[in-house]
Design an enzyme around this catalytic site. Structure first.
Site, PDB file in Angstrom:
ATOM      1  N   HIS A   1       0.821  -1.230   0.000  1.00 13.19           N
ATOM      2  CA  HIS A   1       0.000   0.000   0.000  1.00 13.19           C
ATOM      3  C   HIS A   1       0.843   1.263   0.000  1.00 13.19           C
ATOM      4  O   HIS A   1       1.838   1.369   0.702  1.00 13.19           O
ATOM      5  CB  HIS A   1      -1.062   0.005   1.104  1.00 13.19           C
ATOM      6  CG  HIS A   1      -0.534   0.047   2.512  1.00 13.19           C
ATOM      7  ND1 HIS A   1      -0.236   1.227   3.150  1.00 13.19           N
ATOM      8  CD2 HIS A   1      -0.299  -0.939   3.409  1.00 13.19           C
ATOM      9  CE1 HIS A   1       0.162   0.961   4.386  1.00 13.19           C
ATOM     10  NE2 HIS A   1       0.146  -0.345   4.565  1.00 13.19           N
TER      11      HIS A   1
ATOM     12  N   GLU B   1      -4.956   1.934   2.375  1.00 12.05           N
ATOM     13  CA  GLU B   1      -5.082   0.744   3.236  1.00 12.05           C
ATOM     14  C   GLU B   1      -5.274   1.152   4.687  1.00 12.05           C
ATOM     15  O   GLU B   1      -6.021   0.526   5.426  1.00 12.05           O
ATOM     16  CB  GLU B   1      -3.827  -0.138   3.104  1.00 12.05           C
ATOM     17  CG  GLU B   1      -3.927  -1.481   3.820  1.00 12.05           C
ATOM     18  CD  GLU B   1      -3.525  -1.445   5.292  1.00 12.05           C
ATOM     19  OE1 GLU B   1      -3.913  -2.344   6.031  1.00 12.05           O
ATOM     20  OE2 GLU B   1      -2.830  -0.501   5.725  1.00 12.05           O
ATOM     21  N   GLU B   2      -4.579   2.232   5.095  1.00  4.99           N
ATOM     22  CA  GLU B   2      -4.543   2.574   6.519  1.00  4.99           C
ATOM     23  C   GLU B   2      -5.881   3.010   7.102  1.00  4.99           C
ATOM     24  O   GLU B   2      -6.206   2.663   8.221  1.00  4.99           O
ATOM     25  CB  GLU B   2      -3.486   3.663   6.786  1.00  4.99           C
ATOM     26  CG  GLU B   2      -2.047   3.231   6.526  1.00  4.99           C
ATOM     27  CD  GLU B   2      -1.542   2.192   7.524  1.00  4.99           C
ATOM     28  OE1 GLU B   2      -2.320   1.720   8.363  1.00  4.99           O
ATOM     29  OE2 GLU B   2      -0.350   1.835   7.429  1.00  4.99           O
TER      30      GLU B   2
HETATM   31 ZN   LIG Z   1       0.583  -1.421   6.292  1.00  2.00          ZN
END
Ligand SMILES: [Zn+2]
Length: 457
Positions: A281, A326-327
């Site tokens: 990511h 993603e976070e």
């Molecule tokens: Zn990560």
């Protein structure tokens, strides 16, 4: 009727064929490994991503710079095509530097090292102040109930279990204090939350990470405090002292912002309709350079593409994907799956690196039992490069959704002992990545994809 001699001759020929193929593969993998170890670009690409781009939280200018930079890197790596997949992402901003302190029995103020959790509401300019109540489990919170919790700041002191050898298991278990803790505390009437940083080491850095609100309850502000602060605070509370906390964060969630996944592709020579994805990511938390999390996975994936292209044609189409968000949302992964479905793509394999660029130990396999058995037959080919296990387990947050369309999945499993020392903290910087470890991960990923491309799954 087949006689014994005939059977043993057939078996002998088969064994010879198998061992010849293994020899061929072992030579090919040695070539890939040497290329990565000598000419690999992952480390220099990571230096650029960390030092020239820097933090790249979704929706930020840094994230856009990272999109441009990795698109360039993918072209330089030899991708046949590089393209962007537009997706809307949550746009959370931290605001001013957070401040906070603890006051014990009306005495001196003890300054905290703290930061807002990702996606947290702000406290407003004035901040919030209330007495603190510590809990070490959700059961304890429930036991205390509304009568005790209402109007207080809940301190989640969920230490990462030091007896777990797999640090990710400890993170998964204690991590619930951060992801769902604030919303659960709000359901009992808390006005704010402080979580002990999810770090394996006692240190002075707050480690951020996403919190996930449930819309049925008030969104209360939530911060992480350093592990050293948490240990100290717990001691004060043990003395049954009246402890008050104050903190202030001016974080806000802005309207969704446009962003992109970045995709570099080499087209398959025989089965171009069969897609193999390798990725990490691209977004990172805003407090650091996102070197291990997950700049490492991005540059390793670019390196896989580079070395496979340099090695000659692949049968199948290989995609290196820099997933966005993603976070704090997973929108890039959702978009990638959405497009795969829309375009009726056939995804045979997805490999993710999002556990740090440390020394590789193995691959975790999320696939059918017969596929696991097939992959395990390649074990001997990986031994010389430090990959000692190929076993059932999870893959990753970004390739994971591809299970919905039948893809076999895997995640690189590096040594995880030092990952949570720096995870989501200001210390996740380029200097904490080793070129050699990073490149060892990349070459094993490339070897895995070489084998899946050659033999299918
Ligand atoms: Zn990560």
């Amino acid at each position: 009727m087949m006689n014994k001699k005939f059977v043993s001759t057939v078996l002998g020929v088969l064994c010879a064929v198998v061992s010849m193929a293994q020899r061929e593969d072992s030579i090919a993998i040695r070539k890939i490994a040497n290329d990565v170890l000598i000419n690999g670009q992952a480390y220099e690409n990571l230096r650029y991503l960390c030092k020239k781009v820097g933090p790249r939280l979704s929706g930020s200018a840094g994230a856009q710079k990272a999109v441009d930079a990795t698109a360039r890197m993918l072209k330089e790596a030899g991708a046949d095509t590089v393209y962007l997949q537009p997706c809307m992402v949550p746009h959370w901003v931290r605001g001013e530097k957070e401040i906070g302190y603890i006051q014990v029995a009306g005495g001196a103020k003890y300054t905290l090292n703290l930061c807002a959790l990702g996606n947290s509401e702000g406290t407003g300019k004035k901040g919030i102040s209330a007495s603190v109540i510590e809990v070490t489990s959700f059961a304890e919170l429930e036991q205390l109930g509304k009568a005790v919790i209402k109007g207080k700041i809940v301190f989640f002191n969920f230490e990462m279990n030091p007896t777990y050898i797999t640090t990710f298991s400890a993170y998964g278990e204690s991590g619930r204090s951060r992801t769902t803790g604030p919303t659960i505390a709000a359901s009992y009437g808390a006005i704010g939350v402080m979580v002990r940083s999810l770090a394996s080491n006692p240190d002075d850095f707050p480690h951020t990470g996403v919190t996930i609100y449930n819309d049925s309850f008030p969104k209360i502000p939530a911060v992480a405090i350093s592990t050293n602060n948490a240990i100290w605070l717990s001691k004060q509370l043990m003395k049954k002292m009246q402890v008050t906390a104050y903190f202030r964060n001016t974080s806000t969630m802005l309207p969704d912002a446009p962003s992109f996944n970045v995709v570099g592709e080499i087209r398959g020579s025989e089965l171009p309709g069969e897609i193999i994805t390798v990725g990490g990511h691209l977004d990172s938390w805003d407090l650091a350079e996102g070197a291990q999390d997950d700049g490492a996975g991005c540059v390793q994936s670019i390196e896989v593409l580079r070395v496979l292209k340099a090695n000659g044609a692949t049968k199948r189409t290989i995609r290196a994907v820099m997933f966005m968000n993603e976070e704090n949302g997973g929108r890039g992964a959702a978009k990638y799956l959405g497009l795969a479905k829309l375009n009726n793509e056939k995804h045979v394999f997805g490999l993710e690196s999002d556990a740090g660029g440390f020394t590789p130990r193995g691959f975790s396999l999320e696939m059918r039992a017969d596929q696991i058995e097939k992959v395990q037959q390649w074990q001997d080919l990986f031994y010389p490069y430090g990959v000692y296990f190929l076993k059932a387990g999870g893959s990753g947050a970004d390739v994971g959704p591809l299970r919905a369309i039948g893809a076999a999945l895997s995640g690189l499993s590096p040594d995880g002992q030092r990952y949570f020392d720096i995870h989501h903290a200001a210390t996740d910087v380029f200097e904490n990545v080793s070129r050699r470890e990073l490149h060892l991960g990349a070459l094993n990923m490339a070897a895995f994809i070489y084998l899946v491309d050659k033999y299918g799954l």
